[in-house]
Write a protein that holds these residues in place. Sequence first.
Motif, PDB file in Angstrom:
ATOM      1  N   LEU A   1     -89.278  33.750  -7.437  1.00  0.00           N
ATOM      2  CA  LEU A   1     -89.018  32.383  -6.960  1.00  0.00           C
ATOM      3  C   LEU A   1     -89.256  32.155  -5.474  1.00  0.00           C
ATOM      4  O   LEU A   1     -90.316  31.755  -5.053  1.00  0.00           O
ATOM      5  N   ASN A   2     -88.242  32.354  -4.664  1.00  0.00           N
ATOM      6  CA  ASN A   2     -88.295  31.987  -3.250  1.00  0.00           C
ATOM      7  C   ASN A   2     -88.809  33.098  -2.349  1.00  0.00           C
ATOM      8  O   ASN A   2     -88.711  32.998  -1.141  1.00  0.00           O
ATOM      9  N   GLY A   3     -89.287  34.152  -2.919  1.00  0.00           N
ATOM     10  CA  GLY A   3     -89.821  35.228  -2.108  1.00  0.00           C
ATOM     11  C   GLY A   3     -88.893  36.406  -1.938  1.00  0.00           C
ATOM     12  O   GLY A   3     -89.319  37.449  -1.478  1.00  0.00           O
ATOM     13  N   ASP A   4     -87.613  36.248  -2.296  1.00  0.00           N
ATOM     14  CA  ASP A   4     -86.714  37.394  -2.186  1.00  0.00           C
ATOM     15  C   ASP A   4     -86.230  37.837  -3.559  1.00  0.00           C
ATOM     16  O   ASP A   4     -85.217  38.510  -3.683  1.00  0.00           O
ATOM     17  N   GLU A   5     -86.974  37.461  -4.585  1.00  0.00           N
ATOM     18  CA  GLU A   5     -86.655  37.877  -5.943  1.00  0.00           C
ATOM     19  C   GLU A   5     -87.831  38.648  -6.544  1.00  0.00           C
ATOM     20  O   GLU A   5     -88.988  38.337  -6.282  1.00  0.00           O
ATOM     21  N   LEU A   6     -87.488  39.632  -7.333  1.00  0.00           N
ATOM     22  CA  LEU A   6     -88.484  40.410  -8.065  1.00  0.00           C
ATOM     23  C   LEU A   6     -88.128  40.408  -9.539  1.00  0.00           C
ATOM     24  O   LEU A   6     -86.948  40.362  -9.894  1.00  0.00           O
ATOM     25  N   VAL A   7     -89.131  40.476 -10.365  1.00  0.00           N
ATOM     26  CA  VAL A   7     -88.943  40.606 -11.804  1.00  0.00           C
ATOM     27  C   VAL A   7     -89.650  41.880 -12.236  1.00  0.00           C
ATOM     28  O   VAL A   7     -90.816  42.101 -11.892  1.00  0.00           O
ATOM     29  N   PHE A   8     -88.934  42.720 -12.956  1.00  0.00           N
ATOM     30  CA  PHE A   8     -89.499  43.949 -13.506  1.00  0.00           C
ATOM     31  C   PHE A   8     -89.489  43.834 -15.027  1.00  0.00           C
ATOM     32  O   PHE A   8     -88.490  43.418 -15.608  1.00  0.00           O
ATOM     33  N   LEU A   9     -90.581  44.199 -15.657  1.00  0.00           N
ATOM     34  CA  LEU A   9     -90.632  44.286 -17.114  1.00  0.00           C
ATOM     35  C   LEU A   9     -90.710  45.756 -17.475  1.00  0.00           C
ATOM     36  O   LEU A   9     -91.580  46.480 -16.989  1.00  0.00           O
ATOM     37  N   LEU A  10     -89.784  46.195 -18.303  1.00  0.00           N
ATOM     38  CA  LEU A  10     -89.715  47.604 -18.694  1.00  0.00           C
ATOM     39  C   LEU A  10     -90.249  47.762 -20.106  1.00  0.00           C
ATOM     40  O   LEU A  10     -89.838  47.044 -21.013  1.00  0.00           O
ATOM     41  N   LYS A  11     -91.123  48.725 -20.276  1.00  0.00           N
ATOM     42  CA  LYS A  11     -91.680  48.987 -21.603  1.00  0.00           C
ATOM     43  C   LYS A  11     -90.977  50.144 -22.299  1.00  0.00           C
ATOM     44  O   LYS A  11     -91.233  50.409 -23.458  1.00  0.00           O
ATOM     45  N   SER A  12     -90.106  50.809 -21.578  1.00  0.00           N
ATOM     46  CA  SER A  12     -89.318  51.889 -22.182  1.00  0.00           C
ATOM     47  C   SER A  12     -88.128  52.188 -21.271  1.00  0.00           C
ATOM     48  O   SER A  12     -88.077  51.748 -20.135  1.00  0.00           O
ATOM     49  N   GLY A  13     -87.209  52.953 -21.809  1.00  0.00           N
ATOM     50  CA  GLY A  13     -86.073  53.400 -21.009  1.00  0.00           C
ATOM     51  C   GLY A  13     -84.903  52.435 -21.019  1.00  0.00           C
ATOM     52  O   GLY A  13     -84.950  51.361 -21.604  1.00  0.00           O
ATOM     53  N   SER A  14     -83.866  52.836 -20.325  1.00  0.00           N
ATOM     54  CA  SER A  14     -82.632  52.074 -20.234  1.00  0.00           C
ATOM     55  C   SER A  14     -82.698  51.093 -19.064  1.00  0.00           C
ATOM     56  O   SER A  14     -82.873  51.520 -17.916  1.00  0.00           O
ATOM     57  N   PRO A  15     -82.535  49.792 -19.322  1.00  0.00           N
ATOM     58  CA  PRO A  15     -82.527  48.839 -18.211  1.00  0.00           C
ATOM     59  C   PRO A  15     -81.397  49.110 -17.210  1.00  0.00           C
ATOM     60  O   PRO A  15     -81.585  48.955 -16.007  1.00  0.00           O
ATOM     61  N   GLN A  16     -80.234  49.514 -17.698  1.00  0.00           N
ATOM     62  CA  GLN A  16     -79.112  49.797 -16.807  1.00  0.00           C
ATOM     63  C   GLN A  16     -79.448  50.958 -15.875  1.00  0.00           C
ATOM     64  O   GLN A  16     -79.216  50.886 -14.669  1.00  0.00           O
ATOM     65  N   GLN A  17     -80.020  52.030 -16.412  1.00  0.00           N
ATOM     66  CA  GLN A  17     -80.388  53.175 -15.576  1.00  0.00           C
ATOM     67  C   GLN A  17     -81.488  52.798 -14.588  1.00  0.00           C
ATOM     68  O   GLN A  17     -81.473  53.228 -13.435  1.00  0.00           O
TER      69      GLN A  17
END
Length: 163
Positions: free
Chosen positions: A91-107
């Motif tokens: 959005l405003n330049g201080d946000e990132l989006v990661f898409l995970l294809k495997s593994g635990s999102p929490q970890q």
Amino acid sequence: MKKTKGQLLQDIESLSIDPIWGCMTRAAMSLRWDEVTDSAVAVVYCDIDRMHDLNSHYGHAEVDNRIKGVIAKVRHGDKSRKSDIVVSRWLNGDELVFLLKSGSPQQFCERIQADFQAVGISVTMAHSPIITPSPTDTINPLDEQVTQYKNVDMRGEIIALYK
């Protein structure tokens, strides 16, 4: 001089990469959403805490270099998982989006949070499974949760939606 079709395609491709942080732009991720989420198991939304204060204290170039370093570590640190993670500036330049294809999102969140903390940056994060074919409909609930936490000064948290 008139550009060739190949040069024009190369120009278009270069516009899909954020020139400061070296990750995909929001527009590029939105255009390629179906492709990049085809085998993704989770989305992680990461909001950098107090970006304005960081920029005032360290300077824009230094903060950008620290963020770029974390992104590079995520994308290239573990060669076996390089293709398992897609990252985009949001959005405003201080946000990132990661898409995970495997593994635990929490970890993954815990690891990214530690990487940011190692360079003096706090982040508030949220993660969920991908539940809609729309990038906006998928990411907005994560952004809203992060914003609610930050509005009551609960920064540096990891929020799991839809457990």
